[in-house]
Design a protein around this motif. Structure first.
Motif, PDB file in Angstrom:
ATOM      1  N   THR A   1      33.885 -14.225  10.851  1.00 22.46           N
ATOM      2  CA  THR A   1      34.011 -12.959  11.575  1.00 22.46           C
ATOM      3  C   THR A   1      35.388 -12.317  11.473  1.00 22.46           C
ATOM      4  OG1 THR A   1      34.490 -14.206  13.601  1.00 22.46           O
ATOM      5  CG2 THR A   1      32.190 -13.562  13.202  1.00 22.46           C
ATOM      6  N   HIS A   2      36.339 -13.001  10.831  1.00 21.72           N
ATOM      7  CA  HIS A   2      37.678 -12.425  10.642  1.00 21.72           C
ATOM      8  C   HIS A   2      37.848 -11.791   9.261  1.00 21.72           C
ATOM      9  CE1 HIS A   2      39.256 -14.069  14.392  1.00 21.72           C
ATOM     10  NE2 HIS A   2      38.630 -15.193  14.105  1.00 21.72           N
TER      11      HIS A   2
ATOM     12  N   GLN B   1      49.562 -17.172  10.057  1.00 18.91           N
ATOM     13  CA  GLN B   1      49.400 -17.536  11.446  1.00 18.91           C
ATOM     14  C   GLN B   1      48.007 -17.135  11.911  1.00 18.91           C
ATOM     15  OE1 GLN B   1      52.610 -15.490  13.407  1.00 18.91           O
ATOM     16  NE2 GLN B   1      53.963 -17.273  13.275  1.00 18.91           N
ATOM     17  N   ILE B   2      47.448 -17.920  12.820  1.00 19.10           N
ATOM     18  CA  ILE B   2      46.123 -17.606  13.347  1.00 19.10           C
ATOM     19  C   ILE B   2      46.133 -17.747  14.859  1.00 19.10           C
ATOM     20  CG2 ILE B   2      44.897 -18.298  11.260  1.00 19.10           C
ATOM     21  CD1 ILE B   2      44.261 -20.949  12.675  1.00 19.10           C
ATOM     22  N   GLY B   3      45.109 -17.210  15.484  1.00 13.92           N
ATOM     23  CA  GLY B   3      44.960 -17.341  16.923  1.00 13.92           C
ATOM     24  C   GLY B   3      46.129 -16.741  17.670  1.00 13.92           C
ATOM     25  N   ASN B   4      46.762 -17.530  18.530  1.00 12.77           N
ATOM     26  CA  ASN B   4      47.892 -17.053  19.326  1.00 12.77           C
ATOM     27  C   ASN B   4      49.217 -17.121  18.580  1.00 12.77           C
ATOM     28  OD1 ASN B   4      48.373 -19.774  19.244  1.00 12.77           O
ATOM     29  ND2 ASN B   4      48.033 -20.130  21.446  1.00 12.77           N
ATOM     30  N   GLY B   5      49.150 -17.428  17.285  1.00  8.84           N
ATOM     31  CA  GLY B   5      50.352 -17.476  16.464  1.00  8.84           C
ATOM     32  C   GLY B   5      50.975 -18.849  16.355  1.00  8.84           C
TER      33      GLY B   5
ATOM     34  N   THR C   1      36.271 -20.585   9.122  1.00  2.83           N
ATOM     35  CA  THR C   1      36.137 -19.375   9.937  1.00  2.83           C
ATOM     36  C   THR C   1      37.390 -18.511   9.988  1.00  2.83           C
ATOM     37  OG1 THR C   1      36.688 -20.659  11.912  1.00  2.83           O
ATOM     38  CG2 THR C   1      34.344 -20.406  11.370  1.00  2.83           C
ATOM     39  N   HIS C   2      38.505 -19.017   9.476  1.00  5.39           N
ATOM     40  CA  HIS C   2      39.735 -18.233   9.507  1.00  5.39           C
ATOM     41  C   HIS C   2      39.912 -17.360   8.260  1.00  5.39           C
ATOM     42  CE1 HIS C   2      40.949 -20.307  13.090  1.00  5.39           C
ATOM     43  NE2 HIS C   2      40.907 -21.481  12.485  1.00  5.39           N
ATOM     44  N   LEU C   3      38.977 -17.422   7.339  1.00  2.00           N
ATOM     45  CA  LEU C   3      39.111 -16.654   6.108  1.00  2.00           C
ATOM     46  C   LEU C   3      39.144 -15.145   6.392  1.00  2.00           C
ATOM     47  CD1 LEU C   3      36.727 -18.509   3.629  1.00  2.00           C
ATOM     48  CD2 LEU C   3      39.231 -18.419   3.546  1.00  2.00           C
ATOM     49  N   ARG C   4      40.049 -14.461   5.686  1.00  2.00           N
ATOM     50  CA  ARG C   4      40.141 -13.002   5.784  1.00  2.00           C
ATOM     51  C   ARG C   4      39.857 -12.323   4.447  1.00  2.00           C
ATOM     52  NH1 ARG C   4      45.930 -12.888   9.047  1.00  2.00           N
ATOM     53  NH2 ARG C   4      45.279 -14.254  10.776  1.00  2.00           N
ATOM     54  N   PHE C   5      40.076 -13.051   3.348  1.00  2.00           N
ATOM     55  CA  PHE C   5      39.876 -12.507   2.007  1.00  2.00           C
ATOM     56  C   PHE C   5      39.017 -13.496   1.221  1.00  2.00           C
ATOM     57  CE2 PHE C   5      44.015 -11.322   3.648  1.00  2.00           C
ATOM     58  CZ  PHE C   5      44.003  -9.939   3.538  1.00  2.00           C
ATOM     59  N   LEU C   6      37.875 -13.020   0.703  1.00  2.00           N
ATOM     60  CA  LEU C   6      36.946 -13.912   0.009  1.00  2.00           C
ATOM     61  C   LEU C   6      36.416 -13.240  -1.254  1.00  2.00           C
ATOM     62  CD1 LEU C   6      35.186 -16.475  -0.144  1.00  2.00           C
ATOM     63  CD2 LEU C   6      33.516 -15.308   1.317  1.00  2.00           C
ATOM     64  N   ASP C   7      36.504 -13.958  -2.372  1.00  2.00           N
ATOM     65  CA  ASP C   7      35.986 -13.475  -3.649  1.00  2.00           C
ATOM     66  C   ASP C   7      35.004 -14.502  -4.205  1.00  2.00           C
ATOM     67  OD1 ASP C   7      35.476 -12.499  -6.167  1.00  2.00           O
ATOM     68  OD2 ASP C   7      37.575 -12.173  -6.715  1.00  2.00           O
ATOM     69  N   VAL C   8      33.708 -14.145  -4.206  1.00  2.00           N
ATOM     70  CA  VAL C   8      32.671 -15.014  -4.774  1.00  2.00           C
ATOM     71  C   VAL C   8      31.923 -14.257  -5.870  1.00  2.00           C
ATOM     72  CG1 VAL C   8      32.362 -16.540  -2.794  1.00  2.00           C
ATOM     73  CG2 VAL C   8      31.143 -14.355  -2.859  1.00  2.00           C
ATOM     74  N   SER C   9      32.607 -13.408  -6.579  1.00  2.00           N
ATOM     75  CA  SER C   9      31.984 -12.601  -7.627  1.00  2.00           C
ATOM     76  C   SER C   9      31.607 -13.450  -8.834  1.00  2.00           C
ATOM     77  CB  SER C   9      32.931 -11.476  -8.061  1.00  2.00           C
ATOM     78  OG  SER C   9      34.175 -12.000  -8.483  1.00  2.00           O
TER      79      SER C   9
END
Length: 307
Positions: free
Chosen positions: A85-86, A34-38, A63-71
């Motif tokens: 920013t999240h 869920q994002i924003g207000n749910g 912009t909703h990404l919370r977990f990012l792996d670019v290794s």
């Protein structure tokens, strides 16, 4: 340029990069939340490991990404991440980043960051108001200037395999676990602000004394100085300030450990120690060390009376 049966031969040192497309991104997204207000939903996890990427501009709209792996890519520029920013978790190790820039001032919620095995030479612009874990192993750092005001919640700091000559410049009172192995550290300095440190790992450096350990480090339980250049018992005297808290000391592969009774010598300095190198402290060792302490105390008392 030679040709063999219609095939072109490229120079061996020419880098072959892959272009990051929305199609590639869509295939690597996961974790619907869920994002924003749910009322809305979006995928918040993206993995782009070992994709031969040198440009991640296409990520900036997610912009909703919370977990990012670019290794394991060839990234030098992380600025496209400024819009994410999240982000809570970022893995960008094994790339070619030299500077962090102002990016991390925008990632106010980032809690976990791995930038190991890059080419970073300074941390002047690095901040992490919510960071709890920071990994900067195997970069090119020679000096540090890390302040608690910029890392108020940092608990674990990994700095192994850099080019640090001193422990100075780590002014982070919240820190609990500090890993500094495989540098070229010759001096213990600036440790007064590390009052909450539990683990201090200094293996494979160039220390010849433990002078610099601070009596303010009252939480220190684990100290590893294996593979340094500590010559004799006199170089260990500073460790007395840890006698009430230290539980494990690893000091093997130092010249001082070649002495036949070095375990007893250490235990007279640290009578509450529970483990020395790989072995636990045995009851008979503790008893013999206590006898030495008693004899020495009696001798000093008699000398004082006679004086």
């Amino acid at each position: 340029m030679s040709q063999i049966e219609g095939c072109e031969e490229f120079p061996a040192d020419e880098e072959q990069f892959s272009q990051l497309t929305r199609e590639t991104i869509s295939r690597r997204l996961s974790l619907l939340c869920q994002i924003g207000n749910g009322l809305g939903h979006a995928f918040v996890k993206l993995e782009l490991v070992d994709k031969r990427l040198n440009d991640i501009t296409a990520i900036s709209s997610y912009t909703h990404l919370r977990f990012l792996d670019v290794s394991n890519n060839q990234l030098t520029d992380l600025s496209p991440l400024a819009s994410l920013t999240h982000l809570l978790w970022l893995k960008v190790d094994h790339n070619a980043v030299e500077h962090t820039g102002k990016l991390f001032t925008l990632l106010a919620y980032l809690q976990w960051l791995n930038m190991a095995a890059n080419r970073i030479t300074d941390l002047n612009d690095l901040v992490g108001p919510a960071l709890e874990t920071l990994n900067l192993t195997r970069n090119r750092l020679q000096t540090l200037s890390l302040r608690g005001a910029c890392f108020a919640h940092l608990v674990t700091l990994e700095l192994r395999g850099n080019q640090l000559e001193t422990t100075n410049g780590i002014n982070i009172p919240s820190l609990q676990h500090l890993y500094l192995a495989q540098n070229v550290i010759k001096r213990l300095e600036g440790l007064d602000n590390l009052e909450r440190v539990i683990t201090l790992h200094l293996r494979d450096n160039q220390l010849d004394t433990l002078d610099g350990l601070s009596p303010k480090m009252k939480c220190l339980k684990y100290l590893n100085v294996r593979g340094n250049a500590i010559l004799d018992e006199s170089a260990l005297q500073s460790i007395r300030v840890m006698s009430k808290s230290l539980q494990t000391l690893v000091i093997s592969e130092n010249p001082v450990a070649e002495s036949g009774d070095y375990r007893l010598n250490v235990l007279t300095l640290l009578p509450r120690l529970e483990r020395l190198d790989k072995d636990p402290v045995f009851p008979e060792e503790r008893s013999e060390a206590q006898e030495r302490i008693n004899v020495k105390t009696s001798f000093l008392f008699v000398t004082w009376r006679e004086a």
